[in-house]
Design a protein around this motif. Structure first.
Motif, PDB file in Angstrom:
ATOM      1  N   ILE A 105      43.045  33.056  17.591  1.00  0.00           N
ATOM      2  CA  ILE A 105      43.548  34.045  16.639  1.00  0.00           C
ATOM      3  C   ILE A 105      43.951  35.318  17.370  1.00  0.00           C
ATOM      4  N   ASP A 106      43.093  35.775  18.268  1.00  0.00           N
ATOM      5  CA  ASP A 106      43.372  37.001  19.012  1.00  0.00           C
ATOM      6  C   ASP A 106      44.624  36.850  19.878  1.00  0.00           C
ATOM      7  N   LEU A 107      44.760  35.718  20.556  1.00  0.00           N
ATOM      8  CA  LEU A 107      45.953  35.489  21.381  1.00  0.00           C
ATOM      9  C   LEU A 107      47.219  35.473  20.530  1.00  0.00           C
ATOM     10  N   THR A 108      47.119  34.974  19.306  1.00  0.00           N
ATOM     11  CA  THR A 108      48.267  34.980  18.403  1.00  0.00           C
ATOM     12  C   THR A 108      48.707  36.407  18.107  1.00  0.00           C
ATOM     13  N   GLY A 109      47.730  37.289  17.905  1.00  0.00           N
ATOM     14  CA  GLY A 109      48.075  38.695  17.720  1.00  0.00           C
ATOM     15  C   GLY A 109      48.766  39.283  18.932  1.00  0.00           C
ATOM     16  N   LYS A 110      48.276  38.960  20.112  1.00  0.00           N
ATOM     17  CA  LYS A 110      48.887  39.473  21.343  1.00  0.00           C
ATOM     18  C   LYS A 110      50.331  39.009  21.492  1.00  0.00           C
ATOM     19  N   ILE A 111      50.590  37.764  21.096  1.00  0.00           N
ATOM     20  CA  ILE A 111      51.904  37.170  21.309  1.00  0.00           C
ATOM     21  C   ILE A 111      52.927  37.651  20.289  1.00  0.00           C
ATOM     22  N   PHE A 112      52.518  37.808  19.035  1.00  0.00           N
ATOM     23  CA  PHE A 112      53.486  38.040  17.971  1.00  0.00           C
ATOM     24  C   PHE A 112      53.535  39.470  17.433  1.00  0.00           C
ATOM     25  N   LEU A 113      52.477  40.254  17.571  1.00  0.00           N
ATOM     26  CA  LEU A 113      52.383  41.491  16.796  1.00  0.00           C
ATOM     27  C   LEU A 113      52.602  42.740  17.632  1.00  0.00           C
ATOM     28  N   ASP A 114      53.483  43.600  17.136  1.00  0.00           N
ATOM     29  CA  ASP A 114      53.677  44.938  17.655  1.00  0.00           C
ATOM     30  C   ASP A 114      53.222  45.939  16.594  1.00  0.00           C
ATOM     31  N   GLU A 115      53.116  47.196  17.014  1.00  0.00           N
ATOM     32  CA  GLU A 115      52.730  48.267  16.097  1.00  0.00           C
ATOM     33  C   GLU A 115      53.662  48.277  14.881  1.00  0.00           C
ATOM     34  N   GLY A 116      53.069  48.248  13.680  1.00  0.00           N
ATOM     35  CA  GLY A 116      53.847  48.331  12.450  1.00  0.00           C
ATOM     36  C   GLY A 116      54.313  47.009  11.885  1.00  0.00           C
ATOM     37  N   ASP A 117      54.153  45.909  12.624  1.00  0.00           N
ATOM     38  CA  ASP A 117      54.527  44.600  12.094  1.00  0.00           C
ATOM     39  C   ASP A 117      53.643  44.226  10.912  1.00  0.00           C
ATOM     40  N   PHE A 133      43.698  40.866  14.368  1.00  0.00           N
ATOM     41  CA  PHE A 133      45.098  41.281  14.229  1.00  0.00           C
ATOM     42  C   PHE A 133      45.228  42.802  14.143  1.00  0.00           C
ATOM     43  N   ARG A 134      44.261  43.442  13.486  1.00  0.00           N
ATOM     44  CA  ARG A 134      44.324  44.889  13.285  1.00  0.00           C
ATOM     45  C   ARG A 134      44.376  45.641  14.628  1.00  0.00           C
ATOM     46  N   ALA A 135      43.791  45.058  15.670  1.00  0.00           N
ATOM     47  CA  ALA A 135      43.786  45.713  16.979  1.00  0.00           C
ATOM     48  C   ALA A 135      45.189  45.896  17.549  1.00  0.00           C
ATOM     49  N   TYR A 136      46.166  45.138  17.040  1.00  0.00           N
ATOM     50  CA  TYR A 136      47.537  45.234  17.550  1.00  0.00           C
ATOM     51  C   TYR A 136      48.419  46.114  16.685  1.00  0.00           C
ATOM     52  N   GLY A 137      47.781  46.874  15.760  1.00  0.00           N
ATOM     53  CA  GLY A 137      48.513  47.891  15.007  1.00  0.00           C
ATOM     54  C   GLY A 137      49.338  47.364  13.863  1.00  0.00           C
ATOM     55  N   CYS A 138      49.016  46.168  13.385  1.00  0.00           N
ATOM     56  CA  CYS A 138      49.808  45.569  12.307  1.00  0.00           C
ATOM     57  C   CYS A 138      49.374  46.106  10.943  1.00  0.00           C
TER      58      CYS A 138
END
Length: 395
Positions: A105-117, A133-138
Motif C-alpha cells: 500500500i505504501d509503495l503504491t502511494g510512492k508510485i502514484f501520488l503527488d501533493e494534492g492528488d 497515502f496521507r503521507a504523500y499529501g493526497c
C-alpha cells in the motif's frame, strides 16, 4: 532550537488500533480491537521443522541478501494460487514480495501520488491505508458504499468532478472495517471505469481466503482489459503475521516501478521468512491449515453474533460477514460512540470507534468488532459487558 520535521510528519497520527493494542496487552483485557489472527492456530511445530530443514540444507542462502523481487519459487506459488482462486492470469514475474501487504500500500502511494492528488476510497475504509497515502499529501474523496460495494454511479460522477484523481483504493472481500463483500456486477463495473478513465485501482485482498459462507467470486483483476488493476495479498491472515510477508501483483511494466521504489525502502523483504514459507508450502498442506482457520472463525463469528443478538439493544444494527475477521456495528444516530468506548475501556473491553475509518466525513455512531482472536468465553463476557454499557445510552 527545535528540530524541523517534514510537513508530512504533522499530517500523520498514530493508529488508534496500535494504541489500543498497547493498552489491551494487559492480561485481563478483552480486546475486540485489533485484526489479529488466532495465535493458537499458528503451525509452530511445522515451522520448527521447516526452520531446521532450511538452516541445515540451505542456511547460507537463507541468511544472505536476496533479490528485491523476492524468492522465485514463492512468487511462482503466489501467482498460481491467485490464478486458481481469483481467476487472474499471472506468472512469477507479475509478483513482487513485500514486507506485508501494508508495504504494498505504501509503495503504491510512492508510485502514484503527488501533493494534492485525489484518492477515491470506500466509505468507510481501512485506516492504515489512509495513513499510508496521507503521507504523500493526497486528498481523499469518499464514495458512497453499500452492502454490495462502491456505488458506481457516484464513483463515475466523482471521477468527472475530480480530474486530479490518481488512484482508487478498494477492499472487495470481507472489507475492513465492515466485513462486507462486493457483488459480481460492481467488480465488473469498476474494471470498466478503471479502463475507461485510465485510473489505477489498488485491489487490497488480505482476507479473501477466509470465506466460510457464500460463493467465491473472481478478483476485479479478472475483468481487467488494460492492466490498470493492481492487487495485494499477504500471508499474515492465512499463515503467520510475524513473518511480514505479503505481495503486490500487476502488469510487469508497473512492477518494475514498484521494484525500484522498494529498493530505496528496504532492498528486499526477509530472505529467511520467504524461504521458510516456501518450504512449508512444499511439505505441508496450506489448504488444510486454512480450513482449520475458517472453521474456528465461523464458530467465533456465530458466537459473537448470537451474543450481540442476546445482549445488545434491538435498535443496534450489525453486519453478518461471510468471511474475514470483523463485524461492523451501527448505533442509532442519537448515540455517540466516543463516551461508550471510554466506558467500555473502564470495563476492560476494547473495540475500535468507527470515526477513524472515515477520512473526511464525520461518523460517531459506528464501531468495529474483531471476532477472530478472543476465545469463546471472553467473546461472551465481552459482548455482554458491551451490551450493558450500550443500554446506558439508549433512549
Amino acid at each position: 532550537m527545535p528540530l524541523k520535521f517534514a510537513n508530512r510528519v504533522n499530517e500523520i497520527q498514530s493508529s488508534e488500533v496500535r494504541e489500543l493494542l498497547k493498552l489491551t496487552e494487559q492480561p485481563d483485557f478483552i480486546s475486540f480491537a485489533g485484526g489479529l489472527p488466532a495465535p493458537e492456530l499458528f503451525p509452530i511445530e511445522e515451522i520448527q521443522q521447516v526452520n531446521e530443514w532450511l538452516l541445515k540444507e540451505d542456511g547460507q542462502a537463507a541468511l544472505q541478501y536476496s533479490t528485491t523481487e523476492g524468492f522465485e519459487p514463492l512468487r511462482a506459488w503466489i501467482a498460481q494460487r491467485m490464478n486458481q482462486k481469483l481467476q487472474t492470469n499471472f506468472d512469477a514475474d507479475n509478483i513482487l514480495i513485500t514486507s506485508g501487504s501494508q508495504q504494498a500500500i505504501d509503495l503504491t502511494g510512492k508510485i502514484f501520488l503527488d501533493e494534492g492528488d485525489v484518492v477515491f476510497c470506500e466509505s468507510p475504509t481501512y485506516l492504515a491505508a489512509l495513513n499510508a497515502f496521507r503521507a504523500y499529501g493526497c486528498q481523499f474523496v469518499e464514495i458512497a458504499t453499500d452492502e454490495n460495494g462502491m456505488d458506481m454511479e457516484d464513483l463515475e460522477a466523482k471521477i468527472k468532478q475530480y480530474p486530479q484523481a490518481k488512484l482508487i483504493y478498494v477492499i472487495p472481500e470481507f472489507q475492513n472495517p465492515t466485513g462486507l463483500s462486493w457483488n459480481l456486477e460492481r467488480r465488473q463495473q469498476l474494471a470498466k471505469l478503471s479502463e475507461q478513465y485510465q485510473l489505477p485501482v489498488l485491489e487490497d485482498n488480505p482476507y479473501g481466503e477466509l470465506r466460510f459462507e457464500g460463493e467465491d467470486l473472481p478478483s476485479i483483476r479478472h475483468f481487467d482489459q488494460s492492466g490498470t488493476i493492481i492487487c495485494t495479498g499477504t500471508f499474515s491472515k492465512i499463515f503467520c503475521p510475524g513473518y511480514r510477508i505479503g505481495w503486490i501483483a500487476g502488469d510487469k511494466e508497473i512492477l518494475k516501478k514498484y521494484t525500484i521504489m522498494k529498493q530505496g525502502t528496504d532492498l528486499h523483504s526477509n530472505t529467511k521468512a520467504q524461504r521458510e514459507i516456501a518450504l512449508y508450502l512444499e511439505h505441508f498442506s496450506i489448504d488444510k491449515h486454512i480450513a482449520t482457520i475458517r472453521n474456528l472463525y465461523l464458530h467465533r463469528r456465530n458466537l459473537m453474533l448470537a451474543a450481540i443478538e442476546q445482549y445488545f439493544p434491538k435498535e443496534v444494527q450489525y453486519t453478518r460477514p461471510e468471511g474475514g475477521l470483523f463485524v461492523w456495528v451501527t448505533l442509532p444516530e442519537y448515540m455517540d460512540v466516543r463516551p461508550i468506548a471510554q466506558e467500555c475501556l473502564a470495563e476492560k473491553v476494547a473495540f475500535v470507534s468507527g470515526e477513524t475509518f472515515y477520512p473526511t466525513s464525520e461518523n460517531h455512531h459506528t464501531f468495529r468488532l474483531n471476532f477472530s482472536s478472543m476465545p469463546d468465553e471472553r467473546i461472551k463476557i465481552g459482548i455482554e459487558k458491551l451490551g450493558r454499557v450500550l443500554y446506558n445510552y439508549t433512549k
